[in-house]
Motif scaffolding. Sequence first.
Motif, PDB file in Angstrom:
ATOM      1  N   VAL A  60      34.518  45.271  39.063  1.00  0.00           N
ATOM      2  CA  VAL A  60      34.437  44.991  37.629  1.00  0.00           C
ATOM      3  C   VAL A  60      35.713  45.469  36.950  1.00  0.00           C
ATOM      4  O   VAL A  60      36.114  46.627  37.111  1.00  0.00           O
ATOM      5  CB  VAL A  60      33.228  45.712  36.999  1.00  0.00           C
ATOM      6  CG1 VAL A  60      33.178  45.450  35.492  1.00  0.00           C
ATOM      7  CG2 VAL A  60      31.932  45.285  37.665  1.00  0.00           C
ATOM      8  N   SER A  62      36.955  46.105  33.147  1.00  0.00           N
ATOM      9  CA  SER A  62      36.300  46.209  31.834  1.00  0.00           C
ATOM     10  C   SER A  62      37.104  47.090  30.897  1.00  0.00           C
ATOM     11  O   SER A  62      37.717  48.075  31.323  1.00  0.00           O
ATOM     12  CB  SER A  62      34.895  46.796  32.008  1.00  0.00           C
ATOM     13  OG  SER A  62      34.273  46.971  30.750  1.00  0.00           O
ATOM     14  N   THR A  64      35.383  48.433  28.379  1.00  0.00           N
ATOM     15  CA  THR A  64      34.341  49.312  27.847  1.00  0.00           C
ATOM     16  C   THR A  64      34.530  50.720  28.379  1.00  0.00           C
ATOM     17  O   THR A  64      34.778  50.903  29.581  1.00  0.00           O
ATOM     18  CB  THR A  64      32.940  48.796  28.242  1.00  0.00           C
ATOM     19  OG1 THR A  64      32.768  47.487  27.708  1.00  0.00           O
ATOM     20  CG2 THR A  64      31.847  49.713  27.722  1.00  0.00           C
ATOM     21  N   HIS A 113      35.095  42.078  31.750  1.00  0.00           N
ATOM     22  CA  HIS A 113      34.283  42.277  30.543  1.00  0.00           C
ATOM     23  C   HIS A 113      35.183  42.875  29.465  1.00  0.00           C
ATOM     24  O   HIS A 113      35.470  44.069  29.467  1.00  0.00           O
ATOM     25  CB  HIS A 113      33.126  43.220  30.872  1.00  0.00           C
ATOM     26  CG  HIS A 113      32.295  43.610  29.689  1.00  0.00           C
ATOM     27  ND1 HIS A 113      31.949  42.723  28.678  1.00  0.00           N
ATOM     28  CD2 HIS A 113      31.737  44.803  29.355  1.00  0.00           C
ATOM     29  CE1 HIS A 113      31.211  43.355  27.785  1.00  0.00           C
ATOM     30  NE2 HIS A 113      31.072  44.620  28.167  1.00  0.00           N
ATOM     31  N   THR A 114      35.659  42.009  28.569  1.00  0.00           N
ATOM     32  CA  THR A 114      36.518  42.424  27.468  1.00  0.00           C
ATOM     33  C   THR A 114      36.221  41.526  26.270  1.00  0.00           C
ATOM     34  O   THR A 114      35.404  40.612  26.350  1.00  0.00           O
ATOM     35  CB  THR A 114      38.023  42.285  27.809  1.00  0.00           C
ATOM     36  OG1 THR A 114      38.370  40.897  27.806  1.00  0.00           O
ATOM     37  CG2 THR A 114      38.367  42.880  29.163  1.00  0.00           C
ATOM     38  N   TRP A 147      33.034  31.813  29.701  1.00  0.00           N
ATOM     39  CA  TRP A 147      32.667  33.148  29.225  1.00  0.00           C
ATOM     40  C   TRP A 147      31.396  33.074  28.394  1.00  0.00           C
ATOM     41  O   TRP A 147      31.049  32.020  27.866  1.00  0.00           O
ATOM     42  CB  TRP A 147      33.805  33.791  28.408  1.00  0.00           C
ATOM     43  CG  TRP A 147      34.181  33.040  27.149  1.00  0.00           C
ATOM     44  CD1 TRP A 147      35.213  32.156  26.998  1.00  0.00           C
ATOM     45  CD2 TRP A 147      33.529  33.096  25.862  1.00  0.00           C
ATOM     46  NE1 TRP A 147      35.236  31.647  25.716  1.00  0.00           N
ATOM     47  CE2 TRP A 147      34.218  32.208  24.990  1.00  0.00           C
ATOM     48  CE3 TRP A 147      32.435  33.803  25.369  1.00  0.00           C
ATOM     49  CZ2 TRP A 147      33.835  32.024  23.669  1.00  0.00           C
ATOM     50  CZ3 TRP A 147      32.056  33.615  24.037  1.00  0.00           C
ATOM     51  CH2 TRP A 147      32.762  32.740  23.200  1.00  0.00           C
ATOM     52  N   VAL A 150      28.363  39.135  25.576  1.00  0.00           N
ATOM     53  CA  VAL A 150      27.463  40.219  25.959  1.00  0.00           C
ATOM     54  C   VAL A 150      27.013  41.002  24.725  1.00  0.00           C
ATOM     55  O   VAL A 150      25.869  41.431  24.628  1.00  0.00           O
ATOM     56  CB  VAL A 150      28.152  41.150  26.969  1.00  0.00           C
ATOM     57  CG1 VAL A 150      27.268  42.341  27.318  1.00  0.00           C
ATOM     58  CG2 VAL A 150      28.534  40.379  28.228  1.00  0.00           C
ATOM     59  N   GLN A 274      32.853  39.830  25.913  1.00  0.00           N
ATOM     60  CA  GLN A 274      32.516  38.689  26.765  1.00  0.00           C
ATOM     61  C   GLN A 274      32.537  39.078  28.244  1.00  0.00           C
ATOM     62  O   GLN A 274      33.200  40.040  28.632  1.00  0.00           O
ATOM     63  CB  GLN A 274      33.532  37.566  26.531  1.00  0.00           C
ATOM     64  CG  GLN A 274      33.693  37.162  25.084  1.00  0.00           C
ATOM     65  CD  GLN A 274      35.081  36.619  24.777  1.00  0.00           C
ATOM     66  OE1 GLN A 274      35.892  36.394  25.665  1.00  0.00           O
ATOM     67  NE2 GLN A 274      35.352  36.395  23.500  1.00  0.00           N
ATOM     68  N   VAL A 275      31.831  38.304  29.029  1.00  0.00           N
ATOM     69  CA  VAL A 275      31.920  38.428  30.482  1.00  0.00           C
ATOM     70  C   VAL A 275      32.375  37.096  31.059  1.00  0.00           C
ATOM     71  O   VAL A 275      31.952  36.029  30.615  1.00  0.00           O
ATOM     72  CB  VAL A 275      30.574  38.862  31.108  1.00  0.00           C
ATOM     73  CG1 VAL A 275      29.465  37.847  30.854  1.00  0.00           C
ATOM     74  CG2 VAL A 275      30.725  39.134  32.596  1.00  0.00           C
ATOM     75  N   ALA A 291      27.014  38.908  36.109  1.00  0.00           N
ATOM     76  CA  ALA A 291      27.188  38.267  34.799  1.00  0.00           C
ATOM     77  C   ALA A 291      25.838  37.950  34.179  1.00  0.00           C
ATOM     78  O   ALA A 291      25.630  38.145  32.970  1.00  0.00           O
ATOM     79  CB  ALA A 291      28.033  37.006  34.945  1.00  0.00           C
ATOM     80  N   MET A 294      24.330  41.090  32.745  1.00  0.00           N
ATOM     81  CA  MET A 294      24.923  41.566  31.504  1.00  0.00           C
ATOM     82  C   MET A 294      24.396  40.822  30.282  1.00  0.00           C
ATOM     83  O   MET A 294      24.462  41.328  29.167  1.00  0.00           O
ATOM     84  CB  MET A 294      26.442  41.480  31.578  1.00  0.00           C
ATOM     85  CG  MET A 294      27.035  42.402  32.630  1.00  0.00           C
ATOM     86  SD  MET A 294      28.821  42.494  32.550  1.00  0.00           S
ATOM     87  CE  MET A 294      29.020  43.535  31.122  1.00  0.00           C
TER      88      MET A 294
END
Length: 355
Positions: A60, A62, A64, A113-114, A147, A150, A274-275, A291, A294
């Motif tokens: 992953v 990310s 986050t 995931h950004t 995309w 999330v 988004q993923v 995905a 999420m």
Amino acid sequence: MEAILRGLRNILHRGGLAGLLGLALSLFQAPAHAQSAPGDRPWLDPVLLAAAKAEGALIVYSSTNEQEGLPLFKMFEAATGIKVQYVRGSDSSLMSRMAIEFRADQKSYDIVHTTTVNKVPAQMMAQFDPPEAKNIAANARDPSRRWYGVYANYNSPAYNTTKVTASELPKTYEEFLKRKDWAGKVAIDGTDNEWLKAIFQHYGEQKGMQLAKDLVATLNPVVTDGHLALARATGAGEYWISLNNYVNLSMNVKLAGGPIEIFALDPVALFFGQVGINSKAPNPNAARLAANFMLSREAQQFYAKFGRLPTRSDVQSNPPGVVDMLRQKNVITVLLNPDEERQWQRTFQSIFRQR
């Protein structure tokens, strides 16, 4: 064994065959805590899980923070048995890394995931159709299927409740122009080009440009680096007002006990965390499973604990009612491609970095 036989005789005497079947099930059924009740995890497709477990891993990328991202994927690990490698970086650093790896034909990550997946060149992202996508808002689903949202990244001002009272708050951005006494006590992140585009779209280009320039002349806002840092600084009283920030980050500071509140003004800019799936994913089945996870109710309920705002209608915001309050305003979804982002960033800098 003798005790079991006595139990069987008693059950046959009292309940007949139905009782016997009940005992048999109780003897051979796995403990309740070791199973998920049917329907508990609708995202966990057994066929896809088997294929993903055969791959054995998930990588992953990310943006986050680890305090949220690591526990989230521990949930995925516990549910699937698939080991997750979590690589955290800023949006810009991950975008650069992904571009370099794509050119080098490296199969380096599975999902990203950004808030910037929509800006990634189409050939770098696989098309996919996660079943859980039917449960998220329509504007959180990419029409090209590369995309899915999330969490919802709404934008609004915020204020420190020990420095400013609710009665002092402006009801429009124009009313900020009456608060010369707040000059130097207001801040905004230096990359808020989505917010600026929403301002121009709401007011019109000419009026929006003039309003932005007048805000700078009146408030002399400090231009900061990092939305979470801005939320924390506002909560700490370093700044009295965030002229704009991500609502989920202001809520994150509030939930941690900081004296900060949001107040929504027209317009409210919206984009998404988004993923997406790497078109060269080394573990494509694990990527599809992750995905889908999420977008699940389970994952979005977890994120809501930290103030992130769900894209699903069956998940309540934390605190409750935040999304409903924001939706009473003119919400403008802003999804910039790389060229548009550069253009709006130049416009932002020309207004906010020139005194």
